[in-house]
Scaffold this motif. Structure first.
Motif, mmCIF file in Angstrom:
data_model
loop_
_atom_site.group_PDB
_atom_site.id
_atom_site.type_symbol
_atom_site.label_atom_id
_atom_site.label_comp_id
_atom_site.label_asym_id
_atom_site.label_seq_id
_atom_site.Cartn_x
_atom_site.Cartn_y
_atom_site.Cartn_z
ATOM 1 N N LYS A 30 43.832 44.651 38.936
ATOM 2 C CA LYS A 30 42.619 44.651 39.922
ATOM 3 C C LYS A 30 42.621 45.780 40.503
ATOM 4 C CE LYS A 30 45.689 40.604 41.844
ATOM 5 N NZ LYS A 30 45.495 39.355 41.553
ATOM 6 N N THR A 31 41.803 46.247 40.914
ATOM 7 C CA THR A 31 41.661 46.823 42.212
ATOM 8 C C THR A 31 40.784 46.532 42.973
ATOM 9 O OG1 THR A 31 41.529 48.336 40.167
ATOM 10 C CG2 THR A 31 41.113 49.435 42.745
ATOM 11 N N SER A 32 41.627 46.715 44.370
ATOM 12 C CA SER A 32 40.604 46.299 45.500
ATOM 13 C C SER A 32 39.848 47.121 46.197
ATOM 14 C CB SER A 32 41.996 46.501 46.896
ATOM 15 O OG SER A 32 41.094 46.427 47.976
ATOM 16 N N THR A 33 38.843 46.914 46.494
ATOM 17 C CA THR A 33 37.541 47.673 46.843
ATOM 18 C C THR A 33 37.213 47.319 49.116
ATOM 19 O OG1 THR A 33 36.002 45.449 47.405
ATOM 20 C CG2 THR A 33 36.081 46.267 45.285
ATOM 21 N N ASN A 68 37.772 40.880 47.467
ATOM 22 C CA ASN A 68 36.931 42.068 47.363
ATOM 23 C C ASN A 68 37.852 42.430 46.513
ATOM 24 O OD1 ASN A 68 34.898 41.579 49.229
ATOM 25 N ND2 ASN A 68 37.191 41.328 50.846
ATOM 26 N N GLN A 69 37.509 42.408 45.084
ATOM 27 C CA GLN A 69 38.559 43.270 44.171
ATOM 28 C C GLN A 69 37.799 43.256 42.755
ATOM 29 O OE1 GLN A 69 41.690 40.251 44.391
ATOM 30 N NE2 GLN A 69 42.679 41.395 44.764
ATOM 31 N N VAL A 70 38.003 44.230 42.084
ATOM 32 C CA VAL A 70 37.586 44.824 40.856
ATOM 33 C C VAL A 70 38.417 43.809 39.557
ATOM 34 C CG1 VAL A 70 36.290 46.048 39.329
ATOM 35 C CG2 VAL A 70 35.841 46.535 41.894
ATOM 36 N N PHE A 71 38.093 43.258 39.023
ATOM 37 C CA PHE A 71 38.773 42.330 37.838
ATOM 38 C C PHE A 71 38.584 43.480 36.733
ATOM 39 C CE2 PHE A 71 38.573 39.052 40.961
ATOM 40 C CZ PHE A 71 39.514 39.241 41.574
ATOM 41 N N GLU A 72 39.697 43.544 35.911
ATOM 42 C CA GLU A 72 39.557 44.391 34.288
ATOM 43 C C GLU A 72 39.965 43.370 33.303
ATOM 44 O OE1 GLU A 72 41.280 48.159 34.750
ATOM 45 O OE2 GLU A 72 40.259 48.935 36.023
ATOM 46 N N HIS A 73 39.699 43.042 32.392
ATOM 47 C CA HIS A 73 39.770 42.185 31.014
ATOM 48 C C HIS A 73 41.332 43.433 30.394
ATOM 49 C CE1 HIS A 73 39.228 40.813 26.865
ATOM 50 N NE2 HIS A 73 38.371 39.534 27.474
ATOM 51 N N PRO A 74 41.595 41.863 30.502
ATOM 52 C CA PRO A 74 43.235 42.848 29.648
ATOM 53 C C PRO A 74 43.488 42.943 28.754
ATOM 54 C CG PRO A 74 43.085 40.219 29.221
ATOM 55 C CD PRO A 74 41.741 40.277 30.299
ATOM 56 N N LEU A 75 42.551 42.735 27.556
ATOM 57 C CA LEU A 75 42.382 43.679 27.121
ATOM 58 C C LEU A 75 40.916 45.428 26.645
ATOM 59 C CD1 LEU A 75 42.282 40.562 23.720
ATOM 60 C CD2 LEU A 75 43.958 42.056 24.226
ATOM 61 N N ALA A 107 34.867 43.181 36.417
ATOM 62 C CA ALA A 107 34.165 42.003 37.024
ATOM 63 C C ALA A 107 34.153 41.852 38.455
ATOM 64 C CB ALA A 107 34.502 40.633 37.045
ATOM 65 N N ASN A 108 33.182 41.959 39.319
ATOM 66 C CA ASN A 108 33.725 42.335 41.015
ATOM 67 C C ASN A 108 32.503 41.194 41.413
ATOM 68 O OD1 ASN A 108 33.542 42.652 43.367
ATOM 69 N ND2 ASN A 108 32.434 44.752 43.521
ATOM 70 N N ILE A 109 33.390 40.111 41.598
ATOM 71 C CA ILE A 109 32.363 38.220 41.442
ATOM 72 C C ILE A 109 31.968 38.088 43.349
ATOM 73 C CG2 ILE A 109 34.136 37.345 39.425
ATOM 74 C CD1 ILE A 109 35.769 36.023 41.612
ATOM 75 N N ASP A 110 31.454 37.539 43.038
ATOM 76 C CA ASP A 110 30.572 37.090 44.480
ATOM 77 C C ASP A 110 31.450 36.544 45.298
ATOM 78 O OD1 ASP A 110 28.272 37.989 43.917
ATOM 79 O OD2 ASP A 110 26.871 36.942 44.372
ATOM 80 N N ARG A 111 31.780 34.755 45.048
ATOM 81 C CA ARG A 111 33.228 33.956 45.313
ATOM 82 C C ARG A 111 33.968 33.074 43.931
ATOM 83 N NH1 ARG A 111 30.786 36.440 49.132
ATOM 84 N NH2 ARG A 111 30.248 35.136 50.573
ATOM 85 N N ASP A 112 35.185 32.804 44.850
ATOM 86 C CA ASP A 112 36.060 31.949 44.038
ATOM 87 C C ASP A 112 35.854 30.385 45.003
ATOM 88 O OD1 ASP A 112 37.585 32.753 41.582
ATOM 89 O OD2 ASP A 112 39.329 33.796 42.747
ATOM 90 N N VAL A 113 36.036 29.871 43.649
ATOM 91 C CA VAL A 113 35.900 28.058 44.388
ATOM 92 C C VAL A 113 37.196 27.634 44.281
ATOM 93 C CG1 VAL A 113 35.114 26.526 43.718
ATOM 94 C CG2 VAL A 113 34.019 27.935 42.384
ATOM 95 N N VAL A 114 37.466 28.004 45.532
ATOM 96 C CA VAL A 114 38.926 26.861 45.800
ATOM 97 C C VAL A 114 39.802 25.819 44.842
ATOM 98 C CG1 VAL A 114 40.839 26.274 47.598
ATOM 99 C CG2 VAL A 114 38.959 28.314 47.772
ATOM 100 N N GLY A 115 40.236 25.606 44.343
ATOM 101 C CA GLY A 115 40.790 24.529 43.400
ATOM 102 C C GLY A 115 40.455 24.070 41.901
ATOM 103 N N TYR A 126 31.840 37.348 33.544
ATOM 104 C CA TYR A 126 33.145 37.341 34.288
ATOM 105 C C TYR A 126 33.385 36.060 34.288
ATOM 106 C CZ TYR A 126 30.271 39.875 38.618
ATOM 107 O OH TYR A 126 28.838 40.840 38.486
ATOM 108 N N MET A 127 33.436 35.044 33.607
ATOM 109 C CA MET A 127 34.345 34.447 33.098
ATOM 110 C C MET A 127 35.439 34.020 32.172
ATOM 111 S SD MET A 127 32.518 30.529 33.458
ATOM 112 C CE MET A 127 30.548 31.021 32.502
ATOM 113 N N ASN A 128 34.478 35.792 30.640
ATOM 114 C CA ASN A 128 35.368 35.788 30.036
ATOM 115 C C ASN A 128 36.755 36.970 30.860
ATOM 116 O OD1 ASN A 128 36.402 37.234 27.382
ATOM 117 N ND2 ASN A 128 34.704 38.800 27.473
#
Length: 315
Positions: free
Chosen positions: A4-7, A87-94, A100-108, A142-144
């Motif tokens: 992931k990369t911080s934006t 506030n991050q850009v996530f990258e697929h491991p493979l 993916a730059n998601i709007d929000r994480d759902v806590v828990g 995004y889920m992927n």
């Protein structure tokens, strides 16, 4: 391992340039042909640095960003769930180019929240369990990338109707989407192979705007363009035949309504109307007679220019 990369510290220009490094959520619908505002061809030009990136500074995009926090807070209020910014850009491991730059994480929960705004004219797209296909594919992407089990989408429609829905992970759909995205990146972007030019309005509008200046050269085109012109002529002939058939059907319906002095006809499946409509337009000849000085004023006339594609056979 997902990277992931911080934006947070990125400027707008840096953020735009970072988008060239891979395929983000907003690109998914375009590559799949679900975006009526942008074509795969235009996206390819952007990703390969041949044109400037689309900054999406339209009014809807602006208000979508402004109201994102409002939608997120309303989602928490209605569901009792907690969400947080990432506030991050996530990258697929493979496939690190899948991002993916998601709007929000759902806590828990192993879930994300996507916040949207929609025009009231698009309200039907959100009826019942309906979700616009472009958004559904974006969220599955995004889920992927983040390996999430589910997602939520919340939308404010017309500024006065709020809807939220849960989206389960669909691995079959994810695999189909991923296959197409990988092909686009590896073949078209990295292989520098131009995607096929399609017949979408998005491509037509882009070409019209991008090549608006008059050309200066006369060039020789390869023989396959003869085939394209012949195909076009055959299609236009077929188009005329189809239009004639449509007009024949219209005339049959009008004839029957006219014989019965009817404005509305009701069939077992349809309600058909044949009503008068008025359209107001300027009568230039009357204007020149009644107000000759006004008619001479060129500033009251709107002039538009366009480049017309035409062909004629060489004898």
């Amino acid at each position: 391992m997902m990277t992931k990369t911080s934006t947070v510290e990125m400027s707008h220009v840096e953020w735009l340039e970072d988008r060239r490094k891979g395929i983000g959520g907003s690109d998914v619908g375009t590559i799949l042909g679900l975006n009526k505002w942008k074509s795969p061809y235009q996206l390819w030009l952007e990703k390969t640095g041949q044109i400037e990136l689309d900054e999406s500074n339209s009014e809807p995009a602006y208000w979508g960003n402004v109201l994102e926090e409002v939608v997120a807070r309303e989602f928490m209020e209605r569901t009792g769930k907690k969400v947080r910014r990432r506030n991050q850009v996530f990258e697929h491991p493979l496939h690190p180019f899948l991002r993916a730059n998601i709007d929000r994480d759902v806590v828990g929960e192993n879930a994300i929240l996507e916040c949207k705004t929609a025009n009231s004219f698009l309200a039907k797209e959100w009826d019942g369990d309906e979700i616009p296909m472009s958004y559904l594919c974006q969220i599955q992407h995004y889920m992927n990338v983040l390996n999430r089990e589910c997602a939520y989408i919340a939308v404010l429609i017309g500024g006065q109707r709020f809807v939220w829905k849960k989206i389960e992970r669909d691995q079959v759909l994810i695999d189909m989407i991923t296959k197409r995205l990988v092909e686009f990146w590896e073949i078209n972007v990295m292989g520098d192979i131009e995607p096929p030019i399609d017949g979408s309005d998005a491509t037509a509008d882009f070409l019209k705007n991008h090549y608006s200046e008059e050309g200066k050269e006369e060039v020789t085109l390869p023989s396959n363009y003869d085939d394209l012109v012949e195909s076009k002529r055959q299609l236009k002939k077929t188009e005329k035949e189809i239009k004639d058939q449509i007009q024949k059907i219209d005339n049959q319906i009008k004839s029957e309504l006219g014989k019965r002095d009817a404005v509305i006809g009701i069939t077992p499946k349809f309600i058909i109307s044949w009503k008068s409509q008025e359209r107001v337009s300027l009568d230039r000849k009357k204007l020149e007679v009644k107000y000759p000085e006004v008619a001479k004023d060129s500033s009251i006339y709107k002039t538009s220019s366009f480049k017309k594609l035409a062909e004629k056979e060489i004898n």
